[in-house]
Design a protein around this motif. Structure first.
Motif, PDB file in Angstrom:
ATOM      1  N   GLU A  42       0.839  -1.194   0.000  1.00 11.62           N
ATOM      2  CA  GLU A  42       0.000   0.000   0.000  1.00 11.62           C
ATOM      3  C   GLU A  42       0.875   1.246   0.000  1.00 11.62           C
ATOM      4  OE1 GLU A  42      -2.631  -0.139   3.307  1.00 11.62           O
ATOM      5  OE2 GLU A  42      -3.389  -2.149   2.820  1.00 11.62           O
ATOM      6  N   LEU A  43       0.307   2.328  -0.507  1.00 10.74           N
ATOM      7  CA  LEU A  43       1.042   3.590  -0.562  1.00 10.74           C
ATOM      8  C   LEU A  43       1.461   4.036   0.837  1.00 10.74           C
ATOM      9  CD1 LEU A  43       2.042   6.073  -2.137  1.00 10.74           C
ATOM     10  CD2 LEU A  43      -0.265   7.025  -1.938  1.00 10.74           C
ATOM     11  N   ARG A  44       0.568   3.837   1.812  1.00 13.87           N
ATOM     12  CA  ARG A  44       0.900   4.274   3.175  1.00 13.87           C
ATOM     13  C   ARG A  44       2.120   3.526   3.699  1.00 13.87           C
ATOM     14  NH1 ARG A  44      -3.215   1.536   7.544  1.00 13.87           N
ATOM     15  NH2 ARG A  44      -3.236  -0.574   6.646  1.00 13.87           N
ATOM     16  N   GLN A  45       2.306   2.254   3.293  1.00 17.07           N
ATOM     17  CA  GLN A  45       3.475   1.500   3.743  1.00 17.07           C
ATOM     18  C   GLN A  45       4.765   2.130   3.214  1.00 17.07           C
ATOM     19  OE1 GLN A  45       2.040  -2.359   2.260  1.00 17.07           O
ATOM     20  NE2 GLN A  45       2.284  -3.155   4.345  1.00 17.07           N
ATOM     21  N   LEU A  46       4.700   2.622   1.971  1.00 19.01           N
ATOM     22  CA  LEU A  46       5.874   3.277   1.400  1.00 19.01           C
ATOM     23  C   LEU A  46       6.208   4.554   2.166  1.00 19.01           C
ATOM     24  CD1 LEU A  46       5.214   2.873  -2.433  1.00 19.01           C
ATOM     25  CD2 LEU A  46       6.519   1.397  -0.897  1.00 19.01           C
ATOM     26  N   ARG A  47       5.172   5.287   2.550  1.00 20.97           N
ATOM     27  CA  ARG A  47       5.424   6.515   3.310  1.00 20.97           C
ATOM     28  C   ARG A  47       5.931   6.177   4.716  1.00 20.97           C
ATOM     29  NH1 ARG A  47       4.038  10.705   0.272  1.00 20.97           N
ATOM     30  NH2 ARG A  47       2.276  10.551  -1.202  1.00 20.97           N
ATOM     31  N   TYR A  48       5.412   5.110   5.307  1.00 24.46           N
ATOM     32  CA  TYR A  48       5.925   4.663   6.608  1.00 24.46           C
ATOM     33  C   TYR A  48       7.401   4.281   6.488  1.00 24.46           C
ATOM     34  CZ  TYR A  48       1.022   4.189   8.146  1.00 24.46           C
ATOM     35  OH  TYR A  48      -0.289   4.421   8.486  1.00 24.46           O
ATOM     36  N   PHE A  49       7.735   3.544   5.438  1.00 25.37           N
ATOM     37  CA  PHE A  49       9.123   3.133   5.232  1.00 25.37           C
ATOM     38  C   PHE A  49      10.033   4.349   5.109  1.00 25.37           C
ATOM     39  CE2 PHE A  49      12.373   2.758   1.910  1.00 25.37           C
ATOM     40  CZ  PHE A  49      13.273   1.920   2.556  1.00 25.37           C
ATOM     41  N   MET A  50       9.609   5.354   4.324  1.00 30.79           N
ATOM     42  CA  MET A  50      10.441   6.533   4.111  1.00 30.79           C
ATOM     43  C   MET A  50      10.645   7.301   5.415  1.00 30.79           C
ATOM     44  SD  MET A  50      11.593   6.618   1.084  1.00 30.79           S
ATOM     45  CE  MET A  50      12.182   8.312   1.008  1.00 30.79           C
ATOM     46  N   ALA A  51       9.634   7.343   6.262  1.00 30.22           N
ATOM     47  CA  ALA A  51       9.777   8.050   7.543  1.00 30.22           C
ATOM     48  C   ALA A  51      10.827   7.368   8.422  1.00 30.22           C
ATOM     49  CB  ALA A  51       8.432   8.110   8.253  1.00 30.22           C
ATOM     50  N   VAL A  52      10.777   6.043   8.481  1.00 34.19           N
ATOM     51  CA  VAL A  52      11.753   5.311   9.294  1.00 34.19           C
ATOM     52  C   VAL A  52      13.142   5.429   8.667  1.00 34.19           C
ATOM     53  CG1 VAL A  52      12.412   3.055  10.226  1.00 34.19           C
ATOM     54  CG2 VAL A  52       9.995   3.706  10.131  1.00 34.19           C
TER      55      VAL A  52
END
Length: 309
Positions: A2-12
């Motif tokens: 999901e797109l949100r997972q990509l944004r979560y990954f980038m934050a970490v």
């Protein structure tokens, strides 16, 4: 994935700390850790090396970070572009215009619109009013600048008046009527007439007939032309007269006299669009610029209020 997972990954990946990343995302740490673990399982690759003291990207994680950063940047740019298009600040606007608009609103509206909407490509097409109506209905034009073409309420096209000016008679300078301050409908109807095909310029031809009133049926049309420049050529050659918008004064040579008609009948330029336009915001912006251009005109024109056609 999901797109949100990509944004979560980038934050970490940027924080290299789950607690700080969770805070930046306005969420708690456990759900964030769970989502990163799910992403790693879906990819079949370990993205982070985790210990109780620090978090580091793996080689695969660094590579994924580069690719995801590019993907999210492109996505954000696309969203911004879509928003600009919806708001009328980007895209392409196809505009048709009658030739007489060259001497009134067109010179002013083009720079106004390009200044207010620099990212909108403006495509201009010189067409008769009838041709523009056809192209609007085909979806080939967004806005049409037409003359005296007012549709009825059942039409798919809506119009509003942007500029009005007097109708005038153009006569050979040697004609007896050329020296008058005004000519009557009765007198001008007796002069051989250079006119226009009604199927292409219905509104304007009907407007001239209205100006001639009961004498319209007595007019002797000796030549039909499509362009007003051609009409002036026939007038200069002594073939007859032509009734035209007063802005034609910009074109007439010394061999032609321009004489107003008694009663000062007018002709109007209108902006036309579909009732359900493809890009209403850009259409409206262009028409607003048309009104501004018309308001800046001086000499001979009768400024018209904004009216629904």
């Amino acid at each position: 994935m999901e797109l949100r997972q990509l944004r979560y990954f980038m934050a970490v990946a940027q924080e290299l700390h789950f607690g700080r990343a969770a805070a930046s995302l306005h969420m708690s740490q456990p759900p964030l850790s769970l989502q990163i673990s799910r992403l790693e399982r879906e990819l079949g690759v370990k993205l982070f090396e985790r210990t109780t003291r620090h978090v580091q990207l793996t080689a695969a994680g660094k590579r994924f970070q580069d690719r995801v950063a590019s993907i999210l940047e492109d996505l954000d740019d696309s969203v911004d572009e879509l928003s600009e298009f919806a708001d009328g600040y980007a895209g392409t606007l196809a505009v048709g215009f009658v030739s007489s608009a060259n001497y009134t609103v067109l010179p002013g509206v083009v720079p106004l619109f390009r200044e207010s909407r620099p990212k909108v490509a403006l495509n201009l097409a010189p067409l008769t009013s009838g041709e523009q109506r056809t192209e609007l209905l085909r979806g080939k034009l967004d806005v049409a600048i037409i003359r005296d073409e007012v549709e009825d309420d059942s039409s798919e096209i809506v119009t509003e008046v942007v500029y009005a000016e007097r109708l005038v008679a153009c006569l050979p300078i040697t004609h007896p009527l050329a020296q008058r301050k005004r000519v009557s409908a009765r007198d001008i109807s007796r002069v051989p007439m250079i006119s226009y095909p009604r199927e292409k310029m219905t509104g304007f031809v009907d407007r001239v007939a209205l100006a001639l009133g009961p004498y319209a049926g007595q007019a002797n049309t000796v030549q039909e032309v499509v362009h007003q420049e051609t009409a002036l050529g026939f007038v200069a050659a002594g073939v007859g007269t032509s009734i035209l918008p007063e802005s034609i004064r910009h074109l007439v040579p010394a061999s032609i006299a321009v004489v107003p008609l008694e009663g000062d009948p007018t002709t109007r330029l209108l902006a036309a669009t579909l009732k359900n336009p493809r890009q209403p915001a850009a259409d409206r912006a262009f028409i607003d610029c048309l009104h501004r251009a018309a308001a800046g005109l001086t000499g001979g024109g009768v400024l018209a209020p904004r009216l629904a056609g």
